[in-house]
Design a protein around this motif. Structure first.
Motif: not given
Length: 328
Positions: A141-143, A145-147, A164, A214, A169-170
């Motif tokens: 993960f990188k800042a 990213d959406h989950i 998260a 993502d 993350l969003t």
């Protein structure tokens, strides 16, 4: 022999197959300890043993997570002493947690920091270590990213949401009720989809400008599988972490190509804590987050061990929010 209580079952089926029985707990063998439970975790995975989804020899005990105090140690145990507060989770190697006291291999145990109670530990060891490997081992993960996180108000969901957000993350969560949606938002979800009246994939596309997420963490299974695939961006990853609504349907892998060269994995916690060093590292990161207050553990339901049947009914009816435990 010490007389204690445990939940055992002799055939698979509905919650009513479980029985509250007397058991005898003897002296620990080489490499074992005798552990007095203070609290026991109630996990959806427990229902898979009970209903036969996870086949095991019968009769048998149930439950794979608990915390407590060591009462006796067997020969060869060097990492623990009488009086140590410990927690554990696993799979077949820890089956039988629904009990007041038990024998267990010392190498399954994790020593608890002073500032984490046994109740908190029972509510978070399986869920927290699951969240730890999902956040730290499954995907880079990188800042930004959406989950998409199904069952966002569940025990794992609340921890994943908080973790998260620490990673930048969003988080788009799904829940079945407005009450659960409010809880999910309070624990870090940026957006919540109530799937009882909203189309999951359509809302995800709206929230991501048509791109998709993502990664999808799907603990529901059958009822959300296609929506999960349809919510992913091109070359996105679907992580199947449970089947609360039933197993995912058979599908032709060509479907993954048609929907954007997608990836899919079905991980198991046991494979991410099999290596002692990795288990210690994940546990330390989890404990540090909880001790510091960066991650809060929600215990909303406490049951007596003899009420295991009702606890399973509530769990399968999705009446629970956050973590649930048995208090011994």
């Amino acid at each position: 022999m010490t007389l204690n209580k445990a939940i055992r079952f002799y055939g698979t089926g509905t919650p009513e197959v479980m029985r509250y029985e007397d058991i005898e707990v003897g002296a620990p063998a080489i490499g074992e300890v005798r552990l007095r439970h203070v609290a026991v975790g109630l996990n959806y995975a427990d229902t898979y043993f009970r209903d036969g989804t996870y086949p095991i020899p019968l009769p048998n005990g149930i439950g794979v997570e608990a915390s407590g105090i060591i009462e006796a140690v067997g020969d060869g145990v060097t990492d623990f002493v009488v009086g140590d507060r410990v927690t554990y989770t696993g799979f077949l190697n820890t089956l039988g947690a629904y009990s007041t006291e038990r024998l267990i291999a010392a190498d399954a145990l994790i020593k608890l920091p002073e500032d984490i109670s046994c109740e908190t530990a029972a509510a978070m060891t399986m869920r927290g270590l699951t969240a730890a490997y999902l956040m730290r081992r499954i995907y880079d993960f990188k800042a930004g990213d959406h989950i998409l996180l199904h069952a966002a108000a569940g025990g794992v969901g609340l921890i994943v949401s908080q973790w998260a957000k620490l990673l930048g993350l969003t988080v788009i969560g799904t829940t079945s009720t407005d009450e659960k949606a409010a809880v999910a938002r309070a624990y870090g979800c940026d957006h919540v989809i109530n799937y009882s009246h909203e189309n999951i994939a359509e809302r995800v596309r709206e929230l991501t400008d048509g791109i998709g997420v993502d990664v999808v963490f799907d603990s529901v299974g059958k009822n959300t599988f296609m929506a999960s695939l349809d919510s992913l961006k091109r070359r996105g990853l679907l992580v199947c972490v449970g089947t609360a609504s039933g197993p995912i349907p058979d599908f032709n892998p060509v479907l993954l190509a048609i929907k954007g060269s997608l990836f899919i994995t079905r991980p198991a916690l046991a494979d991410y804590i099999a290596d002692p060093e990795e288990k210690r590292a994940l546990a330390k990161e989890l404990f540090d987050h909880v001790s510091s207050g960066r991650i809060k553990i929600e215990i909303n339901h406490r049951y007596a061990l003899e009420d295991a049947v009702q606890a399973h009914r509530d769990l399968e009816a999705r009446k629970t929010i956050g973590s649930s435990i048995f208090v011994i």
